[in-house]
Motif scaffolding. Structure first.
Motif, short mmCIF file in Angstrom:
data_model
loop_
_atom_site.label_atom_id
_atom_site.label_comp_id
_atom_site.label_asym_id
_atom_site.label_seq_id
_atom_site.Cartn_x
_atom_site.Cartn_y
_atom_site.Cartn_z
N LYS A 13 0.83 -1.21 0.00
CA LYS A 13 0.00 0.00 0.00
C LYS A 13 0.87 1.26 0.00
CE LYS A 13 -3.88 -0.20 2.47
NZ LYS A 13 -4.83 -0.47 3.56
N ALA A 71 1.12 4.06 -3.13
CA ALA A 71 0.87 5.48 -2.91
C ALA A 71 1.98 6.35 -3.50
CB ALA A 71 0.73 5.76 -1.41
N VAL A 103 6.82 8.27 1.76
CA VAL A 103 5.81 7.57 2.53
C VAL A 103 6.45 6.96 3.77
CG1 VAL A 103 4.13 7.04 0.72
CG2 VAL A 103 6.10 5.55 1.02
N LEU A 137 -3.03 8.09 4.67
CA LEU A 137 -3.38 7.03 3.74
C LEU A 137 -4.20 5.91 4.39
CD1 LEU A 137 0.14 6.73 2.05
CD2 LEU A 137 -1.87 7.89 1.12
#
Length: 209
Positions: free
Chosen positions: A68, A72, A164, A190
């Motif tokens: 994930k 992103a 991230v 997120l």
């Protein structure tokens, strides 16, 4: 253990079902040997839905959360990436065609992950995490949690660069995407995540009477 079959089960049951739809990312995660990024005696658990030991207090982030975070980022072939305390994510990015540097602060961790990183064509550096190994990166990723966004990590990004990480101050945490713009840094939450804290970046304890 049939690691090829284990990787497919991992991607099918942990990654795809959690809205990781990027085909190139899925394909890379089907190839990268996750078992080579954990302590040898724990390699049997590499594809389980757990945070597997690398060395000492360091753990691999669960594949679901790595996927994930990587999705992103919107990583593109040819981009330059810095993976801080993120050896598995760094190898996945290299498989996707990025130029990757993996930074570790602990020689014991690097001893475990360096052979697989070298085979993947990843550059490695051992240095304190608050001193990024280079600058002008397009993307930056960290697999462990930190209490807050390190300014030095933002400074290592070029304008338009993305980062991230997971910010965590208690039992829970949030995965966050930062983008460095011309006039500042944007922040977008997120998903919920709570990987182990990055011990080297933890604030010093404060004692009060």
């Amino acid at each position: 253990m049939d690691v090829t079959a284990a990787r497919k089960i991992m991607v099918d049951s942990q990654v795809r079902v959690n809205d990781v739809t990027d085909r190139a990312l899925q394909a890379a995660m089907l190839i990268v040997p996750r078992e080579q990024f954990c302590a040898p005696e724990r390699s049997h658990a590499a594809y389980a839905e757990v945070e597997v030991e690398i060395a000492g207090s360091r753990r691999l982030m669960q594949a679901r959360d790595v996927g994930k975070l990587l999705q992103a980022l919107g990583a593109r072939e040819g981009e330059a990436a810095l993976a801080i305390a993120a050896p598995y994510a760094g190898a996945v990015l290299a498989e996707m065609g990025l130029r990757v540097t993996v930074q570790e602060a602990d020689l014991a961790v690097m001893a475990v992950v360096e052979p697989a990183l070298s085979a993947a064509g990843v550059e490695t550096v051992v240095a304190p995490f608050d001193a990024p190994g280079g600058s002008g990166f397009d993307i930056l990723i960290c697999e462990a949690a930190v209490t807050h966004r390190p300014d030095a990590w933002v400074a290592a990004l070029r304008e338009g660069g993305r980062m991230v990480l997971v910010e965590r101050s208690g039992h829970g945490g949030k995965a966050v995407l930062y983008v460095r713009g011309r006039e500042g840094v944007s922040r977008r939450e997120l998903f919920d995540a709570a990987p182990p804290m990055l011990a080297e970046m933890a604030p010093a304890p404060v004692f009060a009477l």
